[in-house]
Design an enzyme around this catalytic site. Structure first.
Site, mmCIF file in Angstrom:
data_model
loop_
_atom_site.group_PDB
_atom_site.id
_atom_site.type_symbol
_atom_site.label_atom_id
_atom_site.label_comp_id
_atom_site.label_asym_id
_atom_site.label_seq_id
_atom_site.Cartn_x
_atom_site.Cartn_y
_atom_site.Cartn_z
ATOM 1 N N HIS A 205 46.719 60.732 36.750
ATOM 2 C CA HIS A 205 47.359 62.004 37.936
ATOM 3 C C HIS A 205 48.378 62.601 37.607
ATOM 4 O O HIS A 205 48.172 63.431 38.663
ATOM 5 C CB HIS A 205 46.828 60.707 39.166
ATOM 6 C CG HIS A 205 45.470 60.596 38.526
ATOM 7 N ND1 HIS A 205 44.723 59.264 38.669
ATOM 8 C CD2 HIS A 205 43.948 61.041 39.449
ATOM 9 C CE1 HIS A 205 42.849 59.453 38.978
ATOM 10 N NE2 HIS A 205 43.266 60.080 39.370
ATOM 11 N N GLU A 448 31.719 58.003 34.546
ATOM 12 C CA GLU A 448 33.620 57.764 33.552
ATOM 13 C C GLU A 448 33.110 56.322 33.581
ATOM 14 O O GLU A 448 34.234 55.843 33.762
ATOM 15 C CB GLU A 448 33.996 58.293 35.513
ATOM 16 C CG GLU A 448 34.103 57.977 36.586
ATOM 17 C CD GLU A 448 34.911 58.134 37.598
ATOM 18 O OE1 GLU A 448 35.763 59.018 37.212
ATOM 19 O OE2 GLU A 448 34.598 58.211 38.483
ATOM 20 N N ASP A 472 38.759 58.657 32.724
ATOM 21 C CA ASP A 472 38.241 57.821 33.109
ATOM 22 C C ASP A 472 37.654 57.223 31.748
ATOM 23 O O ASP A 472 37.487 56.339 31.547
ATOM 24 C CB ASP A 472 37.636 57.590 34.452
ATOM 25 C CG ASP A 472 38.684 57.228 35.322
ATOM 26 O OD1 ASP A 472 39.983 56.474 34.810
ATOM 27 O OD2 ASP A 472 38.287 57.985 36.608
ATOM 28 N N CYS A 519 34.552 67.460 34.492
ATOM 29 C CA CYS A 519 35.782 67.647 34.918
ATOM 30 C C CYS A 519 36.726 66.926 34.960
ATOM 31 O O CYS A 519 38.236 66.781 35.603
ATOM 32 C CB CYS A 519 35.525 67.757 36.565
ATOM 33 S SG CYS A 519 34.521 66.147 36.688
HETATM 34 C C1 PEP Z 1 37.721 61.520 35.376
HETATM 35 O O1 PEP Z 1 37.745 60.615 35.419
HETATM 36 O O2 PEP Z 1 37.751 62.555 34.314
HETATM 37 C C2 PEP Z 1 37.882 62.767 36.384
HETATM 38 C C3 PEP Z 1 37.849 63.664 36.965
HETATM 39 O O3 PEP Z 1 38.532 61.735 37.398
HETATM 40 P P1 PEP Z 1 39.988 61.687 37.833
HETATM 41 O O4 PEP Z 1 40.989 62.314 37.094
HETATM 42 O O5 PEP Z 1 39.962 61.736 39.247
HETATM 43 O O6 PEP Z 1 39.818 59.882 38.068
HETATM 44 MG MG MG Z 2 38.334 59.539 37.612
#
Ligand code: PEP
Ligand code: MG
Length: 599
Positions: A205, A448, A472, A519
């Site tokens: 993140h 995910e 994930d 995403c």
């Molecule tokens: C992901 O896991 O791809 C996602 C978009 O969520 P995050 O990156 O916030 O875990």
């Molecule tokens: Mg995620």
């Protein structure tokens, strides 16, 4: 608190280049500020001549406060545990009262004209080294006491008005061993222009936020905080994943001209802003933006996003931590987003806290393996009051525009059923209170977790849409911690297992006639995007600045060719084979080129 930087390095002026992973494009030039997060943050702040007396007073006051605390502690421990234990704090109090300790720190503040925290850390280091060198064990054990006392003084120092980075007048590059998402959200302002870390992964993140803030960043540079010194000139090259220390003026000039060249090519890319994301043979896809901070909303619009495919609402919490937002605060944010985006849609993901995102602060306990622990939907369903506050606000905001909600980290059907029951209860409450909401609010889930990807057909009966979270999905299916630099070489979005899982989800969505988007960061890479197009993905959501790049890719290819590439890719055995095959085919099939950063 101890900062183990190399003294020898402090006078260096040699040019050094360190390789890491570029996770946020761009070039930043500034002076190094070293932060050792695994310990307490301290940095060296030069102070003006006339401010020295006030700095000395600040230090002496914190010393006084520490002494009082230690006496209190001693009395308390003596009552509850006995004199033997209390004597530890007696010794600590004596150290604090020892004039030679205080004098040393005061002398440093005065002679070097630096902040008290820094002077204290230097004296601490000297004392620890001295105790360490003794042969007698009981003297060597004093090292821990020095550390303990110094940390206590430091906490008091920082409780008193303390210096912060905004006082530094030149551009600053943060070099840290480790950073958390909440540290990074505060990097949003000068003098910080870029950062590099020892830890992290491409999809951690911290990396994602760096991109949202347009802050050049490099991660995974081993021992960075030990091999660079405070105040050394540093260039962070987020394109190449390089940290360059002590560049010559000619090098700096070359980097500055690269910045202008990049700005020029980005400006060119933006010319496609109002053109449709349609392939040469007429297949249209939607390109949306991922959002972490509200301030990015303008960027999403500027880069031509067709709505928001993922709003990571937990960042609301992260920027307010340790407080939880109340219902009205949630509501105001969501309403502002949907109203600003209208008539386009916004998908708001409920809190994905846990894992590496502040679980401890929320659930008040430490888990041994938080990434596999209470995270995402699981954590929210366990903390229903917190969840209810968010869901009520989301439902209320749904009356103001085109909004959808989705849940993170779903692993099975039962979880979706339970949360839908919870939403029905909340709707009944809002009905009773006469509060409006959209009764047709669409409820989606993130795919995910491998189990969810494998039973996508079953989940499609429960959810209105899917969003594939590859960050994930890769972590959990390839068993690689997404924030661990030691295994980041295994981050392989084109791994055959991943492609099969993704195909399974897209196909299940098609059969059930529900939309499927992606995403995760994978969706923002040109090569991967070609494969995803070929697998039939219709909705891509990514950091705003990648949208023009992916749009150019979409506009320069034929869907028919992408399908063929994806079919062939599915026959391959390794991620490398697939990647080589795709790159070769891109060159063959699109000789005029696909405009994109990695192509
Ligand atoms: C992901 O896991 O791809 C996602 C978009 O969520 P995050 O990156 O916030 O875990
Ligand atoms: Mg995620």
């Amino acid at each position: 608190m101890l900062i183990e930087r190399s003294k020898a390095a402090s006078q260096r002026s040699d040019i050094r280049t360190y390789k890491g992973v570029g996770v946020s494009p761009g070039i930043a030039i500034g002076r190094a500020v070293i932060i050792e997060k695994r310990v307490v943050q301290i940095y060296r702040v030069p102070i003006r001549d006339e401010d020295v007396p006030a700095e000395v007073t600040r230090f002496l006051e914190s010393l006084e406060k520490t002494r009082d605390q230690l006496h209190e502690l001693k009395a308390k421990v003596s009552r509850s545990m006995g004199e033997e234990y209390a004597s530890i704090f007696e010794a600590h109090a004596m150290m604090v009262s020892d004039p030679s300790f205080a004098d040393k720190v005061v002398q440093k503040i005065e002679e070097e004209q630096v902040n008290a925290e820094w002077a204290l850390s230097e004296v601490q280091e000297e004392l620890q080294a001295r105790f360490q060198s003794f042969e007698e064990e009981y003297l060597r054990e004093r090292v821990a006491d020095v550390k303990d006392v110094a940390e206590r003084v430091l906490r008091n120092l920082q409780g008193v008005a303390h210096h912060d980075l905004s006082e530094i007048k030149h551009d600053v590059i943060i070099l840290a061993d480790d950073l958390t998402p909440s540290d990074t959200v505060h990097f949003n302002r000068r003098p910080i222009v870029g950062f590099a870390t020892e830890t992290g992964g491409r999809t951690s993140h911290v990396s994602i936020i760096a991109k949202s803030l347009f802050m050049p960043a490099v991660i995974g540079v081993p021992r960075l905080t030990k091999i660079v010194d405070n105040d050394e000139m540093v260039i962070v090259d987020g394109y190449e994943g390089i940290v360059l220390v002590n560049p010559t003026p000619a090098m700096i000039a070359e980097y500055r001209s690269r910045v202008s060249r990049h700005e020029e090519s980005e400006r060119k890319l933006l010319e496609n802003r109002d053109l449709p994301a349609t392939t040469k043979d007429g297949r249209s896809v939607s390109l949306q933006a991922n959002l972490e901070l509200l301030e990015e909303l303008d960027d999403a619009i500027k880069f031509g996003a067709q709505g928001i495919g993922l709003y990571r609402s937990e960042f609301l919490y992260i920027s307010k931590s340790p407080d939880l937002p109340n219902e009205d605060e949630h509501f105001e944010v969501y309403r502002r987003i949907v109203e600003k985006l209208a008539p386009q849609t916004c998908v708001i993901r409920t809190f994905d806290l846990g894992g590496k995102k502040l679980a401890r602060e929320v659930i008040g306990s430490k888990e041994d393996n938080p990434v596999l622990g209470l995270r995402g939907l699981r954590l929210c369903m366990k903390h229903r009051e917190m969840f209810k506050t968010q869901l009520r606000a989301l439902l209320r905001a749904s009356a103001y525009g085109d909004m959808k909600i989705m849940f993170p980290l779903v692993s099975g059907v039962q979880e979706v059923r339970q949360v839908k029951t919870f939403i029905r209860e909340i709707r009944a409450e809002l009905d009773a209170e006469g509060k409006p909401y959209n009764p047709d609010l669409k409820i989606g889930i993130m795919i995910e977790v491998p189990s969810a990807a494998l039973i996508a057909d079953l989940l499609a009966e429960e959810a209105d849409f899917f969003a594939i979270g590859t960050n994930d999905l890769i972590q959990y299916s390839l068993a690689i911690d997404r924030a661990n630099e030691n295994v980041s070489y295994l981050y392989e979005p084109l791994h055959p297992a991943l492609l099969r899982l993704i195909k399974n989800v897209i196909d299940a969505g098609k059969r059930a006639n529900i939309p499927v988007s992606m995403c995760g960061e994978m969706a923002s890479d040109p090569i991967f995007a070609i494969v995803l197009l070929g697998l039939g993905l219709e909705n891509f959501s990514m950091n705003p600045s990648s949208i023009p790049v992916i749009k150019n890719v979409v506009r320069s290819v034929r869907y028919k060719d992408c399908r063929r590439i994806a079919e062939m890719a599915l026959q391959k055995r390794t991620a490398q084979e697939i990647e080589e095959f795709v790159i070769e085919n891109v060159a063959l099939r699109f000789p005029e080129g696909v405009v994109g950063k990695n192509v």
